[in-house]
Design an enzyme around this catalytic site. Structure first.
Site, PDB file in Angstrom:
ATOM      1  NE  ARG A 173      -9.836  12.170   3.495  1.00  0.00           N
ATOM      2  CZ  ARG A 173      -9.768  10.843   3.396  1.00  0.00           C
ATOM      3  NH1 ARG A 173     -10.875  10.107   3.413  1.00  0.00           N
ATOM      4  NH2 ARG A 173      -8.622  10.233   3.243  1.00  0.00           N
TER       5      ARG A 173
ATOM      6  NE  ARG B  62      -6.486   0.956   0.087  1.00  0.00           N
ATOM      7  CZ  ARG B  62      -6.798   1.648   1.163  1.00  0.00           C
ATOM      8  NH1 ARG B  62      -5.941   1.797   2.127  1.00  0.00           N
ATOM      9  NH2 ARG B  62      -7.999   2.174   1.278  1.00  0.00           N
TER      10      ARG B  62
ATOM     11  CG  ASN C 234      -1.880   1.091   1.312  1.00  0.00           C
ATOM     12  OD1 ASN C 234      -1.838   2.007   0.509  1.00  0.00           O
ATOM     13  ND2 ASN C 234      -2.769   1.026   2.291  1.00  0.00           N
TER      14      ASN C 234
ATOM     15  CD  GLU D  31      -9.098  -1.523   4.084  1.00  0.00           C
ATOM     16  OE1 GLU D  31      -8.597  -1.110   5.140  1.00  0.00           O
ATOM     17  OE2 GLU D  31      -9.462  -0.775   3.171  1.00  0.00           O
TER      18      GLU D  31
ATOM     19  CG  HIS E  23     -12.856   3.085   2.887  1.00  0.00           C
ATOM     20  ND1 HIS E  23     -13.533   4.035   3.626  1.00  0.00           N
ATOM     21  CD2 HIS E  23     -11.544   3.337   3.065  1.00  0.00           C
ATOM     22  CE1 HIS E  23     -12.645   4.830   4.224  1.00  0.00           C
ATOM     23  NE2 HIS E  23     -11.442   4.423   3.889  1.00  0.00           N
TER      24      HIS E  23
END
Ligand code: ADP
Length: 423
Positions: A257, A107, A26, A399, A196
Site C-alpha cells: 500500500r 478479529r 481471523n 494480537e 491495528h
C-alpha cells in the site's frame, strides 16, 4: 465436534490456572487464520491457517505440540474452511472439548464509530457489523461470514467480536477529523478510524509492564511494521493520533500500500490514465508501497536486492524509512515528551536495519539505538543506549493473545458472577 456445555465450562481466570482456552479466528477474504490460546499463560496451544478459500487448491496447515501438518485440498467457502480447521483439532489435536473452550474471539477489521471495545456477538451485533461494510468492503464481509459459520459450528460457546478500530475510538476530534466539508463527512461517516488497534494497545501496555511502570505515566510511539504498517502516539495509555485513516490505506509506506499520497493523484490517474475506481483501489492497495517501488514486498528480499546494488530496492527502502521518520517527528511534537518508541510486527521485530535507520541522527531529540543491542535477537527488549531520554524498544506483538484476553473480559462482563467467583 463437541464443546463443553456452558455449565461445565471452566473459567480460564480460575484460581486453578490455565484450564480454559480461547479460539481466536481471523477470517480474511480468502483465508482463515486460527489460534487456540491460553489467555492466562499467553501461549498458543495450537495454530493454523486455511488459505486460498474458493480456489481449486486450498492449503491447510495446523501446528500442535511442535508438529506442523500441511494438506492441499479444495476449500469451497468459509464454512468448509472452519470445518476443516475443526477437523484438524479432532484428528491431530488438541481435542477442543478437552481444551475447555471459554470463548471464540473474532478479529473484525472495522467497527466504525459504533464499537469502542469487544462485544459478545448476537444477531444485532452481526447486523451492525454488516452495516459497516460500506466502510470496509474488502474486510468486513469476510469477518461477518466467519462469525456466522463459527456460530453455527460452535454454537455452545460465546462468540466475541474484537475490532481493529476500537482502541482508536478514543482519539481526540482534532486527530480523527478530516478537513473536508463537514456535511459530506457526517453523511458518509468520513473520518479517521485507525486500525491495528489491538496491537497498538497491547504494545503500549506491554511496554509499561516490561518497564515496571504504570501505562498512565508513559508517552509511547508505537510503530507496527508488518505487511500493513501503522504508527500511533499514545499518551498515558490513550491514543492521541494514528497514521491509518478511514481505511488501512493512509499513513506509512507498507508492503503493497502507498500510504499517504496527494488525493489528487487519484483524480489525475482517473482523468489521464482512464483508470476506474476499482483499478485505482487495486493500484494503491495492492500494487504500491515497497512492492510497487521495488518488485518485492518481503523485507528480507528487499535487503538482498539492495546488497546486490538494485537501485529501485534502495530507493524503496529510503522512501519507507523517510516516511517513518516523518511520523516519529510529528508524533514527538504531538506528545511533547516521548518516553518510548516501540517497534513491533514482522519488520519492526526482525529488521535491525530499518530500526537503526529510523532512529539515526536523532541524538538531539534524545533518540538513538545501540548497534549491539539492536543486532541481538530475543523477546521484548531495550535497544537504545543507556544515556537516551527516549527508550527504543522491540516488543513482539501478540494480537491473538490480546484478542483472547479481550474476549474473556467481554464474556465476564456479561456474566459478572463467574468473574467475581474466581477473582
Ligand atoms: P502481517 O501480519 O501484516 O501480514 P507480519 O507482521 O507477519 O505481517 O509481517 C510480515 C512482514 O515482516 C514480511 O512481509 C516481511 O517483510 C517482514 N519480515 C518477516 N521476517 C523478517 C526478517 N527476519 N527480517 C526482515 N523482515 C522480516
Amino acid at each position: 465436534m463437541s464443546i463443553l456445555p456452558a455449565s461445565e465450562r471452566p473459567n480460564p481466570y480460575s484460581a486453578y490456572g490455565a484450564h480454559g482456552s480461547v479460539l481466536v479466528l481471523n477470517s480474511g477474504s480468502s483465508s482463515l487464520k486460527y489460534q487456540l490460546v491460553n489467555p492466562v499463560g499467553g501461549e498458543a496451544i495450537a495454530a493454523g491457517t486455511v488459505e486460498r478459500i474458493g480456489e481449486p487448491s486450498g492449503i491447510v496447515t495446523h501446528t500442535f505440540a511442535g508438529n506442523r501438518t500441511r494438506r492441499e485440498l479444495e476449500v469451497a467457502d468459509h464454512g468448509a474452511a472452519l470445518r476443516l480447521a475443526l477437523g484438524m483439532f479432532d484428528e491431530i489435536g488438541p481435542a477442543l472439548h478437552g481444551a475447555g473452550i471459554y470463548a471464540v474471539g473474532h478479529r473484525v477489521v472495522h467497527g466504525g464509530a459504533e464499537f469502542s471495545g469487544p462485544v459478545v456477538v448476537d444477531d444485532d451485533v452481526i447486523d451492525r457489523i454488516e452495516s459497516l461494510v460500506p466502510l470496509a468492503p474488502l474486510h468486513n464481509p469476510a469477518n461477518v461470514q466467519g462469525i456466522r459459520v463459527a456460530r453455527e459450528l460452535l454454537g455452545d460457546v460465546p462468540h466475541v467480536a474484537v475490532f481493529d478500530t476500537a482502541f482508536f475510538q478514543a482519539l481526540p476530534a482534532e486527530a480523527y477529523t478530516y478537513a473536508i466539508d463537514r456535511e459530506v463527512a457526517r453523511e458518509h461517516d468520513v473520518r479517521r478510524y485507525g486500525f491495528h488497534g489491538t496491537s497498538h494497545q497491547y504494545v503500549a501496555g506491554k511496554v509499561a509492564r516490561v518497564l515496571g511502570r504504570r501505562v498512565e505515566d508513559l508517552n509511547t510511539i508505537v510503530l507496527h511494521l508488518g505487511n500493513g504498517a501503522s504508527a500511533s502516539a499514545v499518551r498515558g495509555g490513550v491514543p492521541i493520533d494514528t497514521s491509518m485513516g478511514l481505511t488501512p490505506l493512509e499513513g506509512l509506506v507498507m508492503g503493497t500500500r502507498s500510504g499517504d499520497i496527494d488525493p489528487a493523484v487519484v483524480f489525475h490517474l482517473a482523468r489521464n490514465a482512464g483508470m476506474d475506481i476499482d483499478e485505482l483501489d487495486t493500484l494503491l492497495n495492492k500494487r504500491s508501497g515497497v512492492l510497487g517501488l521495488s518488485g518485492v514486498n518481503d523485507f528480507r528480499e528487499l535487503h538482498r536486492l539492495v546488497e546486490e546494488g538494485d537501485e529501485d530496492a534502495a530507493l524503496a527502502l529510503d522512501v519507507y524509512v523517510h516516511r517513518l521518520r516523518k511520523y516519529v517527528g510529528a508524533y514527538t511534537a504531538l506528545l511533547g515528551r516521548v518516553d518510548v518508541i516501540a517497534f513491533t510486527a514482522g519488520v519492526g521485530e526482525n529488521d535491525a536495519v530499518v530500526r537503526a535507520a529510523v532512529c539515526a541522527d536523532l541524538e538531539a531529540l534524545g533518540i538513538a539505538v545501540d548497534d549491539d543491542r539492536n543486532a541481538a535477537r530475543g523477546e521484548e527488549r531495550i535497544i537504545s543506549p543507556d544515556w537516551t531520554k527516549t527508550l527504543v524498544m522491540v516488543i513482539p506483538t501478540m494480537e491473538e493473545l490480546a484478542i483472547a484476553r479481550q474476549s474473556v473480559e467481554a464474556v465476564d462482563r456479561l456474566h459478572p458472577s463467574a468473574a467475581v467467583a474466581t477473582g
